[in-house]
Write a protein that holds these residues in place. Structure first.
Motif, PDB file in Angstrom:
ATOM      1  N   GLU A  65      -1.921  25.644   5.761  1.00  0.00           N
ATOM      2  CA  GLU A  65      -2.970  25.613   4.737  1.00  0.00           C
ATOM      3  C   GLU A  65      -2.457  24.980   3.453  1.00  0.00           C
ATOM      4  OE1 GLU A  65      -5.871  29.385   5.350  1.00  0.00           O
ATOM      5  OE2 GLU A  65      -3.745  29.874   5.210  1.00  0.00           O
ATOM      6  N   LYS A  66      -1.258  25.359   3.043  1.00  0.00           N
ATOM      7  CA  LYS A  66      -0.687  24.783   1.821  1.00  0.00           C
ATOM      8  C   LYS A  66      -0.477  23.274   1.961  1.00  0.00           C
ATOM      9  CE  LYS A  66       1.736  29.034   0.518  1.00  0.00           C
ATOM     10  NZ  LYS A  66       3.060  29.692   0.361  1.00  0.00           N
ATOM     11  N   HIS A  67      -0.182  22.839   3.181  1.00  0.00           N
ATOM     12  CA  HIS A  67       0.055  21.405   3.412  1.00  0.00           C
ATOM     13  C   HIS A  67      -1.245  20.595   3.431  1.00  0.00           C
ATOM     14  CE1 HIS A  67       1.893  17.756   5.045  1.00  0.00           C
ATOM     15  NE2 HIS A  67       0.926  17.741   5.960  1.00  0.00           N
ATOM     16  N   TYR A  68      -2.276  21.122   4.120  1.00  0.00           N
ATOM     17  CA  TYR A  68      -3.486  20.322   4.351  1.00  0.00           C
ATOM     18  C   TYR A  68      -4.567  20.478   3.273  1.00  0.00           C
ATOM     19  CZ  TYR A  68      -1.933  18.946   9.010  1.00  0.00           C
ATOM     20  OH  TYR A  68      -1.255  18.387  10.052  1.00  0.00           O
ATOM     21  N   PRO A 128      -4.641  20.360   0.002  1.00  0.00           N
ATOM     22  CA  PRO A 128      -4.706  19.320  -1.033  1.00  0.00           C
ATOM     23  C   PRO A 128      -5.387  18.034  -0.567  1.00  0.00           C
ATOM     24  CG  PRO A 128      -2.565  20.380  -1.094  1.00  0.00           C
ATOM     25  CD  PRO A 128      -3.268  20.892   0.132  1.00  0.00           C
ATOM     26  N   GLU A 129      -5.368  17.738   0.746  1.00  0.00           N
ATOM     27  CA  GLU A 129      -6.053  16.549   1.244  1.00  0.00           C
ATOM     28  C   GLU A 129      -7.560  16.650   1.032  1.00  0.00           C
ATOM     29  OE1 GLU A 129      -2.915  15.578   4.931  1.00  0.00           O
ATOM     30  OE2 GLU A 129      -5.039  15.972   5.324  1.00  0.00           O
ATOM     31  N   ALA A 130      -8.091  17.849   1.072  1.00  0.00           N
ATOM     32  CA  ALA A 130      -9.524  18.041   0.843  1.00  0.00           C
ATOM     33  C   ALA A 130      -9.838  18.183  -0.636  1.00  0.00           C
ATOM     34  CB  ALA A 130     -10.012  19.277   1.597  1.00  0.00           C
ATOM     35  N   PHE A 131      -8.992  18.895  -1.375  1.00  0.00           N
ATOM     36  CA  PHE A 131      -9.271  19.164  -2.783  1.00  0.00           C
ATOM     37  C   PHE A 131      -9.024  17.954  -3.682  1.00  0.00           C
ATOM     38  CE2 PHE A 131      -8.083  23.800  -1.744  1.00  0.00           C
ATOM     39  CZ  PHE A 131      -9.409  24.094  -1.420  1.00  0.00           C
ATOM     40  N   GLY A 132      -8.114  17.068  -3.295  1.00  0.00           N
ATOM     41  CA  GLY A 132      -7.844  15.868  -4.077  1.00  0.00           C
ATOM     42  C   GLY A 132      -7.391  16.188  -5.492  1.00  0.00           C
ATOM     43  N   GLU A 133      -8.035  15.572  -6.465  1.00  0.00           N
ATOM     44  CA  GLU A 133      -7.627  15.751  -7.860  1.00  0.00           C
ATOM     45  C   GLU A 133      -7.937  17.156  -8.385  1.00  0.00           C
ATOM     46  OE1 GLU A 133     -11.738  13.865  -9.772  1.00  0.00           O
ATOM     47  OE2 GLU A 133      -9.859  12.744  -9.868  1.00  0.00           O
ATOM     48  N   LEU A 134      -8.722  17.907  -7.632  1.00  0.00           N
ATOM     49  CA  LEU A 134      -9.047  19.280  -8.032  1.00  0.00           C
ATOM     50  C   LEU A 134      -8.142  20.307  -7.342  1.00  0.00           C
ATOM     51  CD1 LEU A 134     -12.947  19.047  -7.891  1.00  0.00           C
ATOM     52  CD2 LEU A 134     -11.514  19.090  -9.943  1.00  0.00           C
ATOM     53  N   THR A 135      -7.043  19.835  -6.762  1.00  0.00           N
ATOM     54  CA  THR A 135      -6.156  20.724  -6.009  1.00  0.00           C
ATOM     55  C   THR A 135      -5.667  21.897  -6.854  1.00  0.00           C
ATOM     56  OG1 THR A 135      -5.404  18.997  -4.491  1.00  0.00           O
ATOM     57  CG2 THR A 135      -3.955  20.892  -4.796  1.00  0.00           C
ATOM     58  N   GLY A 136      -5.211  21.627  -8.058  1.00  0.00           N
ATOM     59  CA  GLY A 136      -4.683  22.675  -8.919  1.00  0.00           C
ATOM     60  C   GLY A 136      -5.713  23.758  -9.202  1.00  0.00           C
ATOM     61  N   LEU A 180      -5.981  26.660  10.683  1.00  0.00           N
ATOM     62  CA  LEU A 180      -4.808  26.426   9.848  1.00  0.00           C
ATOM     63  C   LEU A 180      -4.108  27.727   9.470  1.00  0.00           C
ATOM     64  CD1 LEU A 180      -6.089  23.552   7.499  1.00  0.00           C
ATOM     65  CD2 LEU A 180      -4.642  23.370   9.534  1.00  0.00           C
ATOM     66  N   ALA A 181      -4.865  28.820   9.411  1.00  0.00           N
ATOM     67  CA  ALA A 181      -4.247  30.124   9.151  1.00  0.00           C
ATOM     68  C   ALA A 181      -3.477  30.618  10.355  1.00  0.00           C
ATOM     69  CB  ALA A 181      -5.307  31.141   8.751  1.00  0.00           C
ATOM     70  N   GLN A 182      -3.786  30.045  11.535  1.00  0.00           N
ATOM     71  CA  GLN A 182      -3.112  30.360  12.796  1.00  0.00           C
ATOM     72  C   GLN A 182      -3.308  31.813  13.223  1.00  0.00           C
ATOM     73  OE1 GLN A 182       0.836  28.644  11.575  1.00  0.00           O
ATOM     74  NE2 GLN A 182       0.560  27.385  13.394  1.00  0.00           N
ATOM     75  N   ASN A 183      -4.460  32.355  12.883  1.00  0.00           N
ATOM     76  CA  ASN A 183      -4.841  33.677  13.372  1.00  0.00           C
ATOM     77  C   ASN A 183      -6.354  33.790  13.299  1.00  0.00           C
ATOM     78  OD1 ASN A 183      -5.854  35.371  10.928  1.00  0.00           O
ATOM     79  ND2 ASN A 183      -3.961  34.437  10.169  1.00  0.00           N
TER      80      ASN A 183
END
Length: 393
Positions: free
Chosen positions: A348-351, A353-361, A282-285
């Motif tokens: 990374e910014k897009h995906y 939150p899908e893993a962090f869920g309610e703990l995204t912030g 996702l970092a693309q490097n």
């Protein structure tokens, strides 16, 4: 070392061998380490290093000194070529003048680049000693020939990092061929945009006749500023690589202890590798910090077979299959890996939150804080944030 085993050769592949500049940089870096007489000294742990205020102050002073020298080099070499034009323009026949001017410009550019390369390597080596990377021997955390001297030489000489395929992970999975071509062209354009290009633009485009002859002196400070900025970027990237490397050692040796590993299920061990692998993609490097973390994790957890570890959807499914505590462990590791290259990509910014869920912030704030600590050289504070305690956030 892992790279010497038959098994590791099937999982690690560097597409491009080290180029000429990288090899020269590595040789000189090792010469500096041996010449300093500290190459054989035992490695230091993070706790044995000076406090963050001292580390940051010394690193900033080294960076400032390097930038001042770079400015002086750029300005002085430009003065010579500007003086030639100021003195001989219109005084010599066209062929003689351009032969003289072109020869001087090329000579001064060679001197400038040589001094800047030397300065970059000297400064990077000084930063390495500051962070306890004083040994010139190969780093056992890195496979093949991609040791610490290599990653620092590439930073010092602004040589792009090679594409590495490890455990079947493709760091360019989400990058189109057209984008790869554009990135390559932009990199070459950055290299070409040296002081010679700055001089040419200023001299040929900003004024004519007497006005142009007078204006060419402006290229002196501008070239100096360009060189100073270049050295600043070099030292900033070197610091990021050095601090990230130290944290990877810390995570592998002091956090991932046998006691902790024995608590992890097979799914969680696999998930740990998937967490870092997906951040690489996702970092693309393939930033060296991520490579070190990925290699050591796979070794410690004894996961060495090629697989589809960089599949994001499979990682999300795995998060639902492990216990709640193990899920927090993987999310902690995911956030640490995301910060390791000092940058959050659009993907990374897009995906994430899908893993962090309610703990995204909470986790996104942790990533931002860790990135800032790495970039500003606060190693001890960064270490404190690299915890894997099976707790949320």
């Amino acid at each position: 070392m892992m790279s010497n085993s038959k098994e590791s050769k099937s999982t690690y592949m560097r597409e491009q061998p080290a180029g000429f500049l990288e090899r020269v940089g590595v040789d000189y870096y090792r010469h500096l380490a041996k010449d300093a007489g500290i190459d054989k000294m035992s490695a230091l742990t993070i706790d044995e290093l000076p406090p963050d205020d001292t580390l940051r102050s010394i690193a900033e002073n080294m960076t400032l000194l390097a930038a001042i020298i770079a400015f002086s080099v750029g300005a002085l070499t430009t003065v010579v070529s500007v003086w030639i034009e100021w003195t001989f323009a219109g005084q010599l026949d066209q062929y003689t003048y351009y032969a003289l001017y072109g020869g001087v410009v090329l000579l001064m550019l060679g001197v400038e680049l040589l001094v800047l390369f030397w300065l970059g390597l000297k400064t990077v080596h000084g930063l390495a000693c500051l962070t306890g990377h004083h040994r010139a021997s190969d780093d056992p955390f890195l496979p093949g020939d991609d040791a610490v001297p290599n990653i620092l030489a590439r930073a010092a000489l602004e040589v792009p990092d090679p594409v590495i395929h490890y455990l079947g992970i493709d760091p360019l999975k989400y990058i189109s061929k057209s984008k790869l071509l554009l990135v390559g062209l932009l990199y070459k354009a950055k290299v070409i945009l040296s002081s010679a290009a700055v001089k040419f633009v200023l001299v040929r485009m900003l004024g004519k006749g007497a006005l142009r002859i007078g204006f060419i002196w402006v290229s002196v400070p501008i070239t100096g500023i360009w060189d100073a900025f270049t050295l600043y970027k070099v030292t900033r990237e070197a610091r990021l690589r050095l601090f990230g490397n130290r944290l990877a050692h810390y995570l592998a040796k002091e956090i991932m202890t046998p006691e902790l590993i024995n608590k992890l299920s097979h799914k969680t061990k696999e998930g740990a590798v998937r967490a870092v692998a997906n951040m690489v993609v996702l970092a693309q490097n393939y930033h060296p910090n991520m490579l070190v973390l990925l290699v050591k994790l796979s070794e410690t957890l004894e996961i060495r077979e090629d697989s589809n570890y960089d599949d994001w959807d499979e990682f999300l499914l795995l998060l639902d299959e492990v216990s709640v505590e193990e899920k927090y462990f993987l999310l902690d590791l995911l956030s640490i890996a995301a910060a390791f290259d000092g940058h959050l990509s659009r993907l990374e910014k897009h995906y994430l939150p899908e893993a962090f869920g309610e703990l995204t912030g909470v986790y996104m704030q942790r990533i931002d804080t860790l990135k800032e600590l790495l970039l500003t050289g606060q190693l001890h504070a960064a270490k404190a944030l690299c915890k894997l305690d099976f707790q949320p956030g």
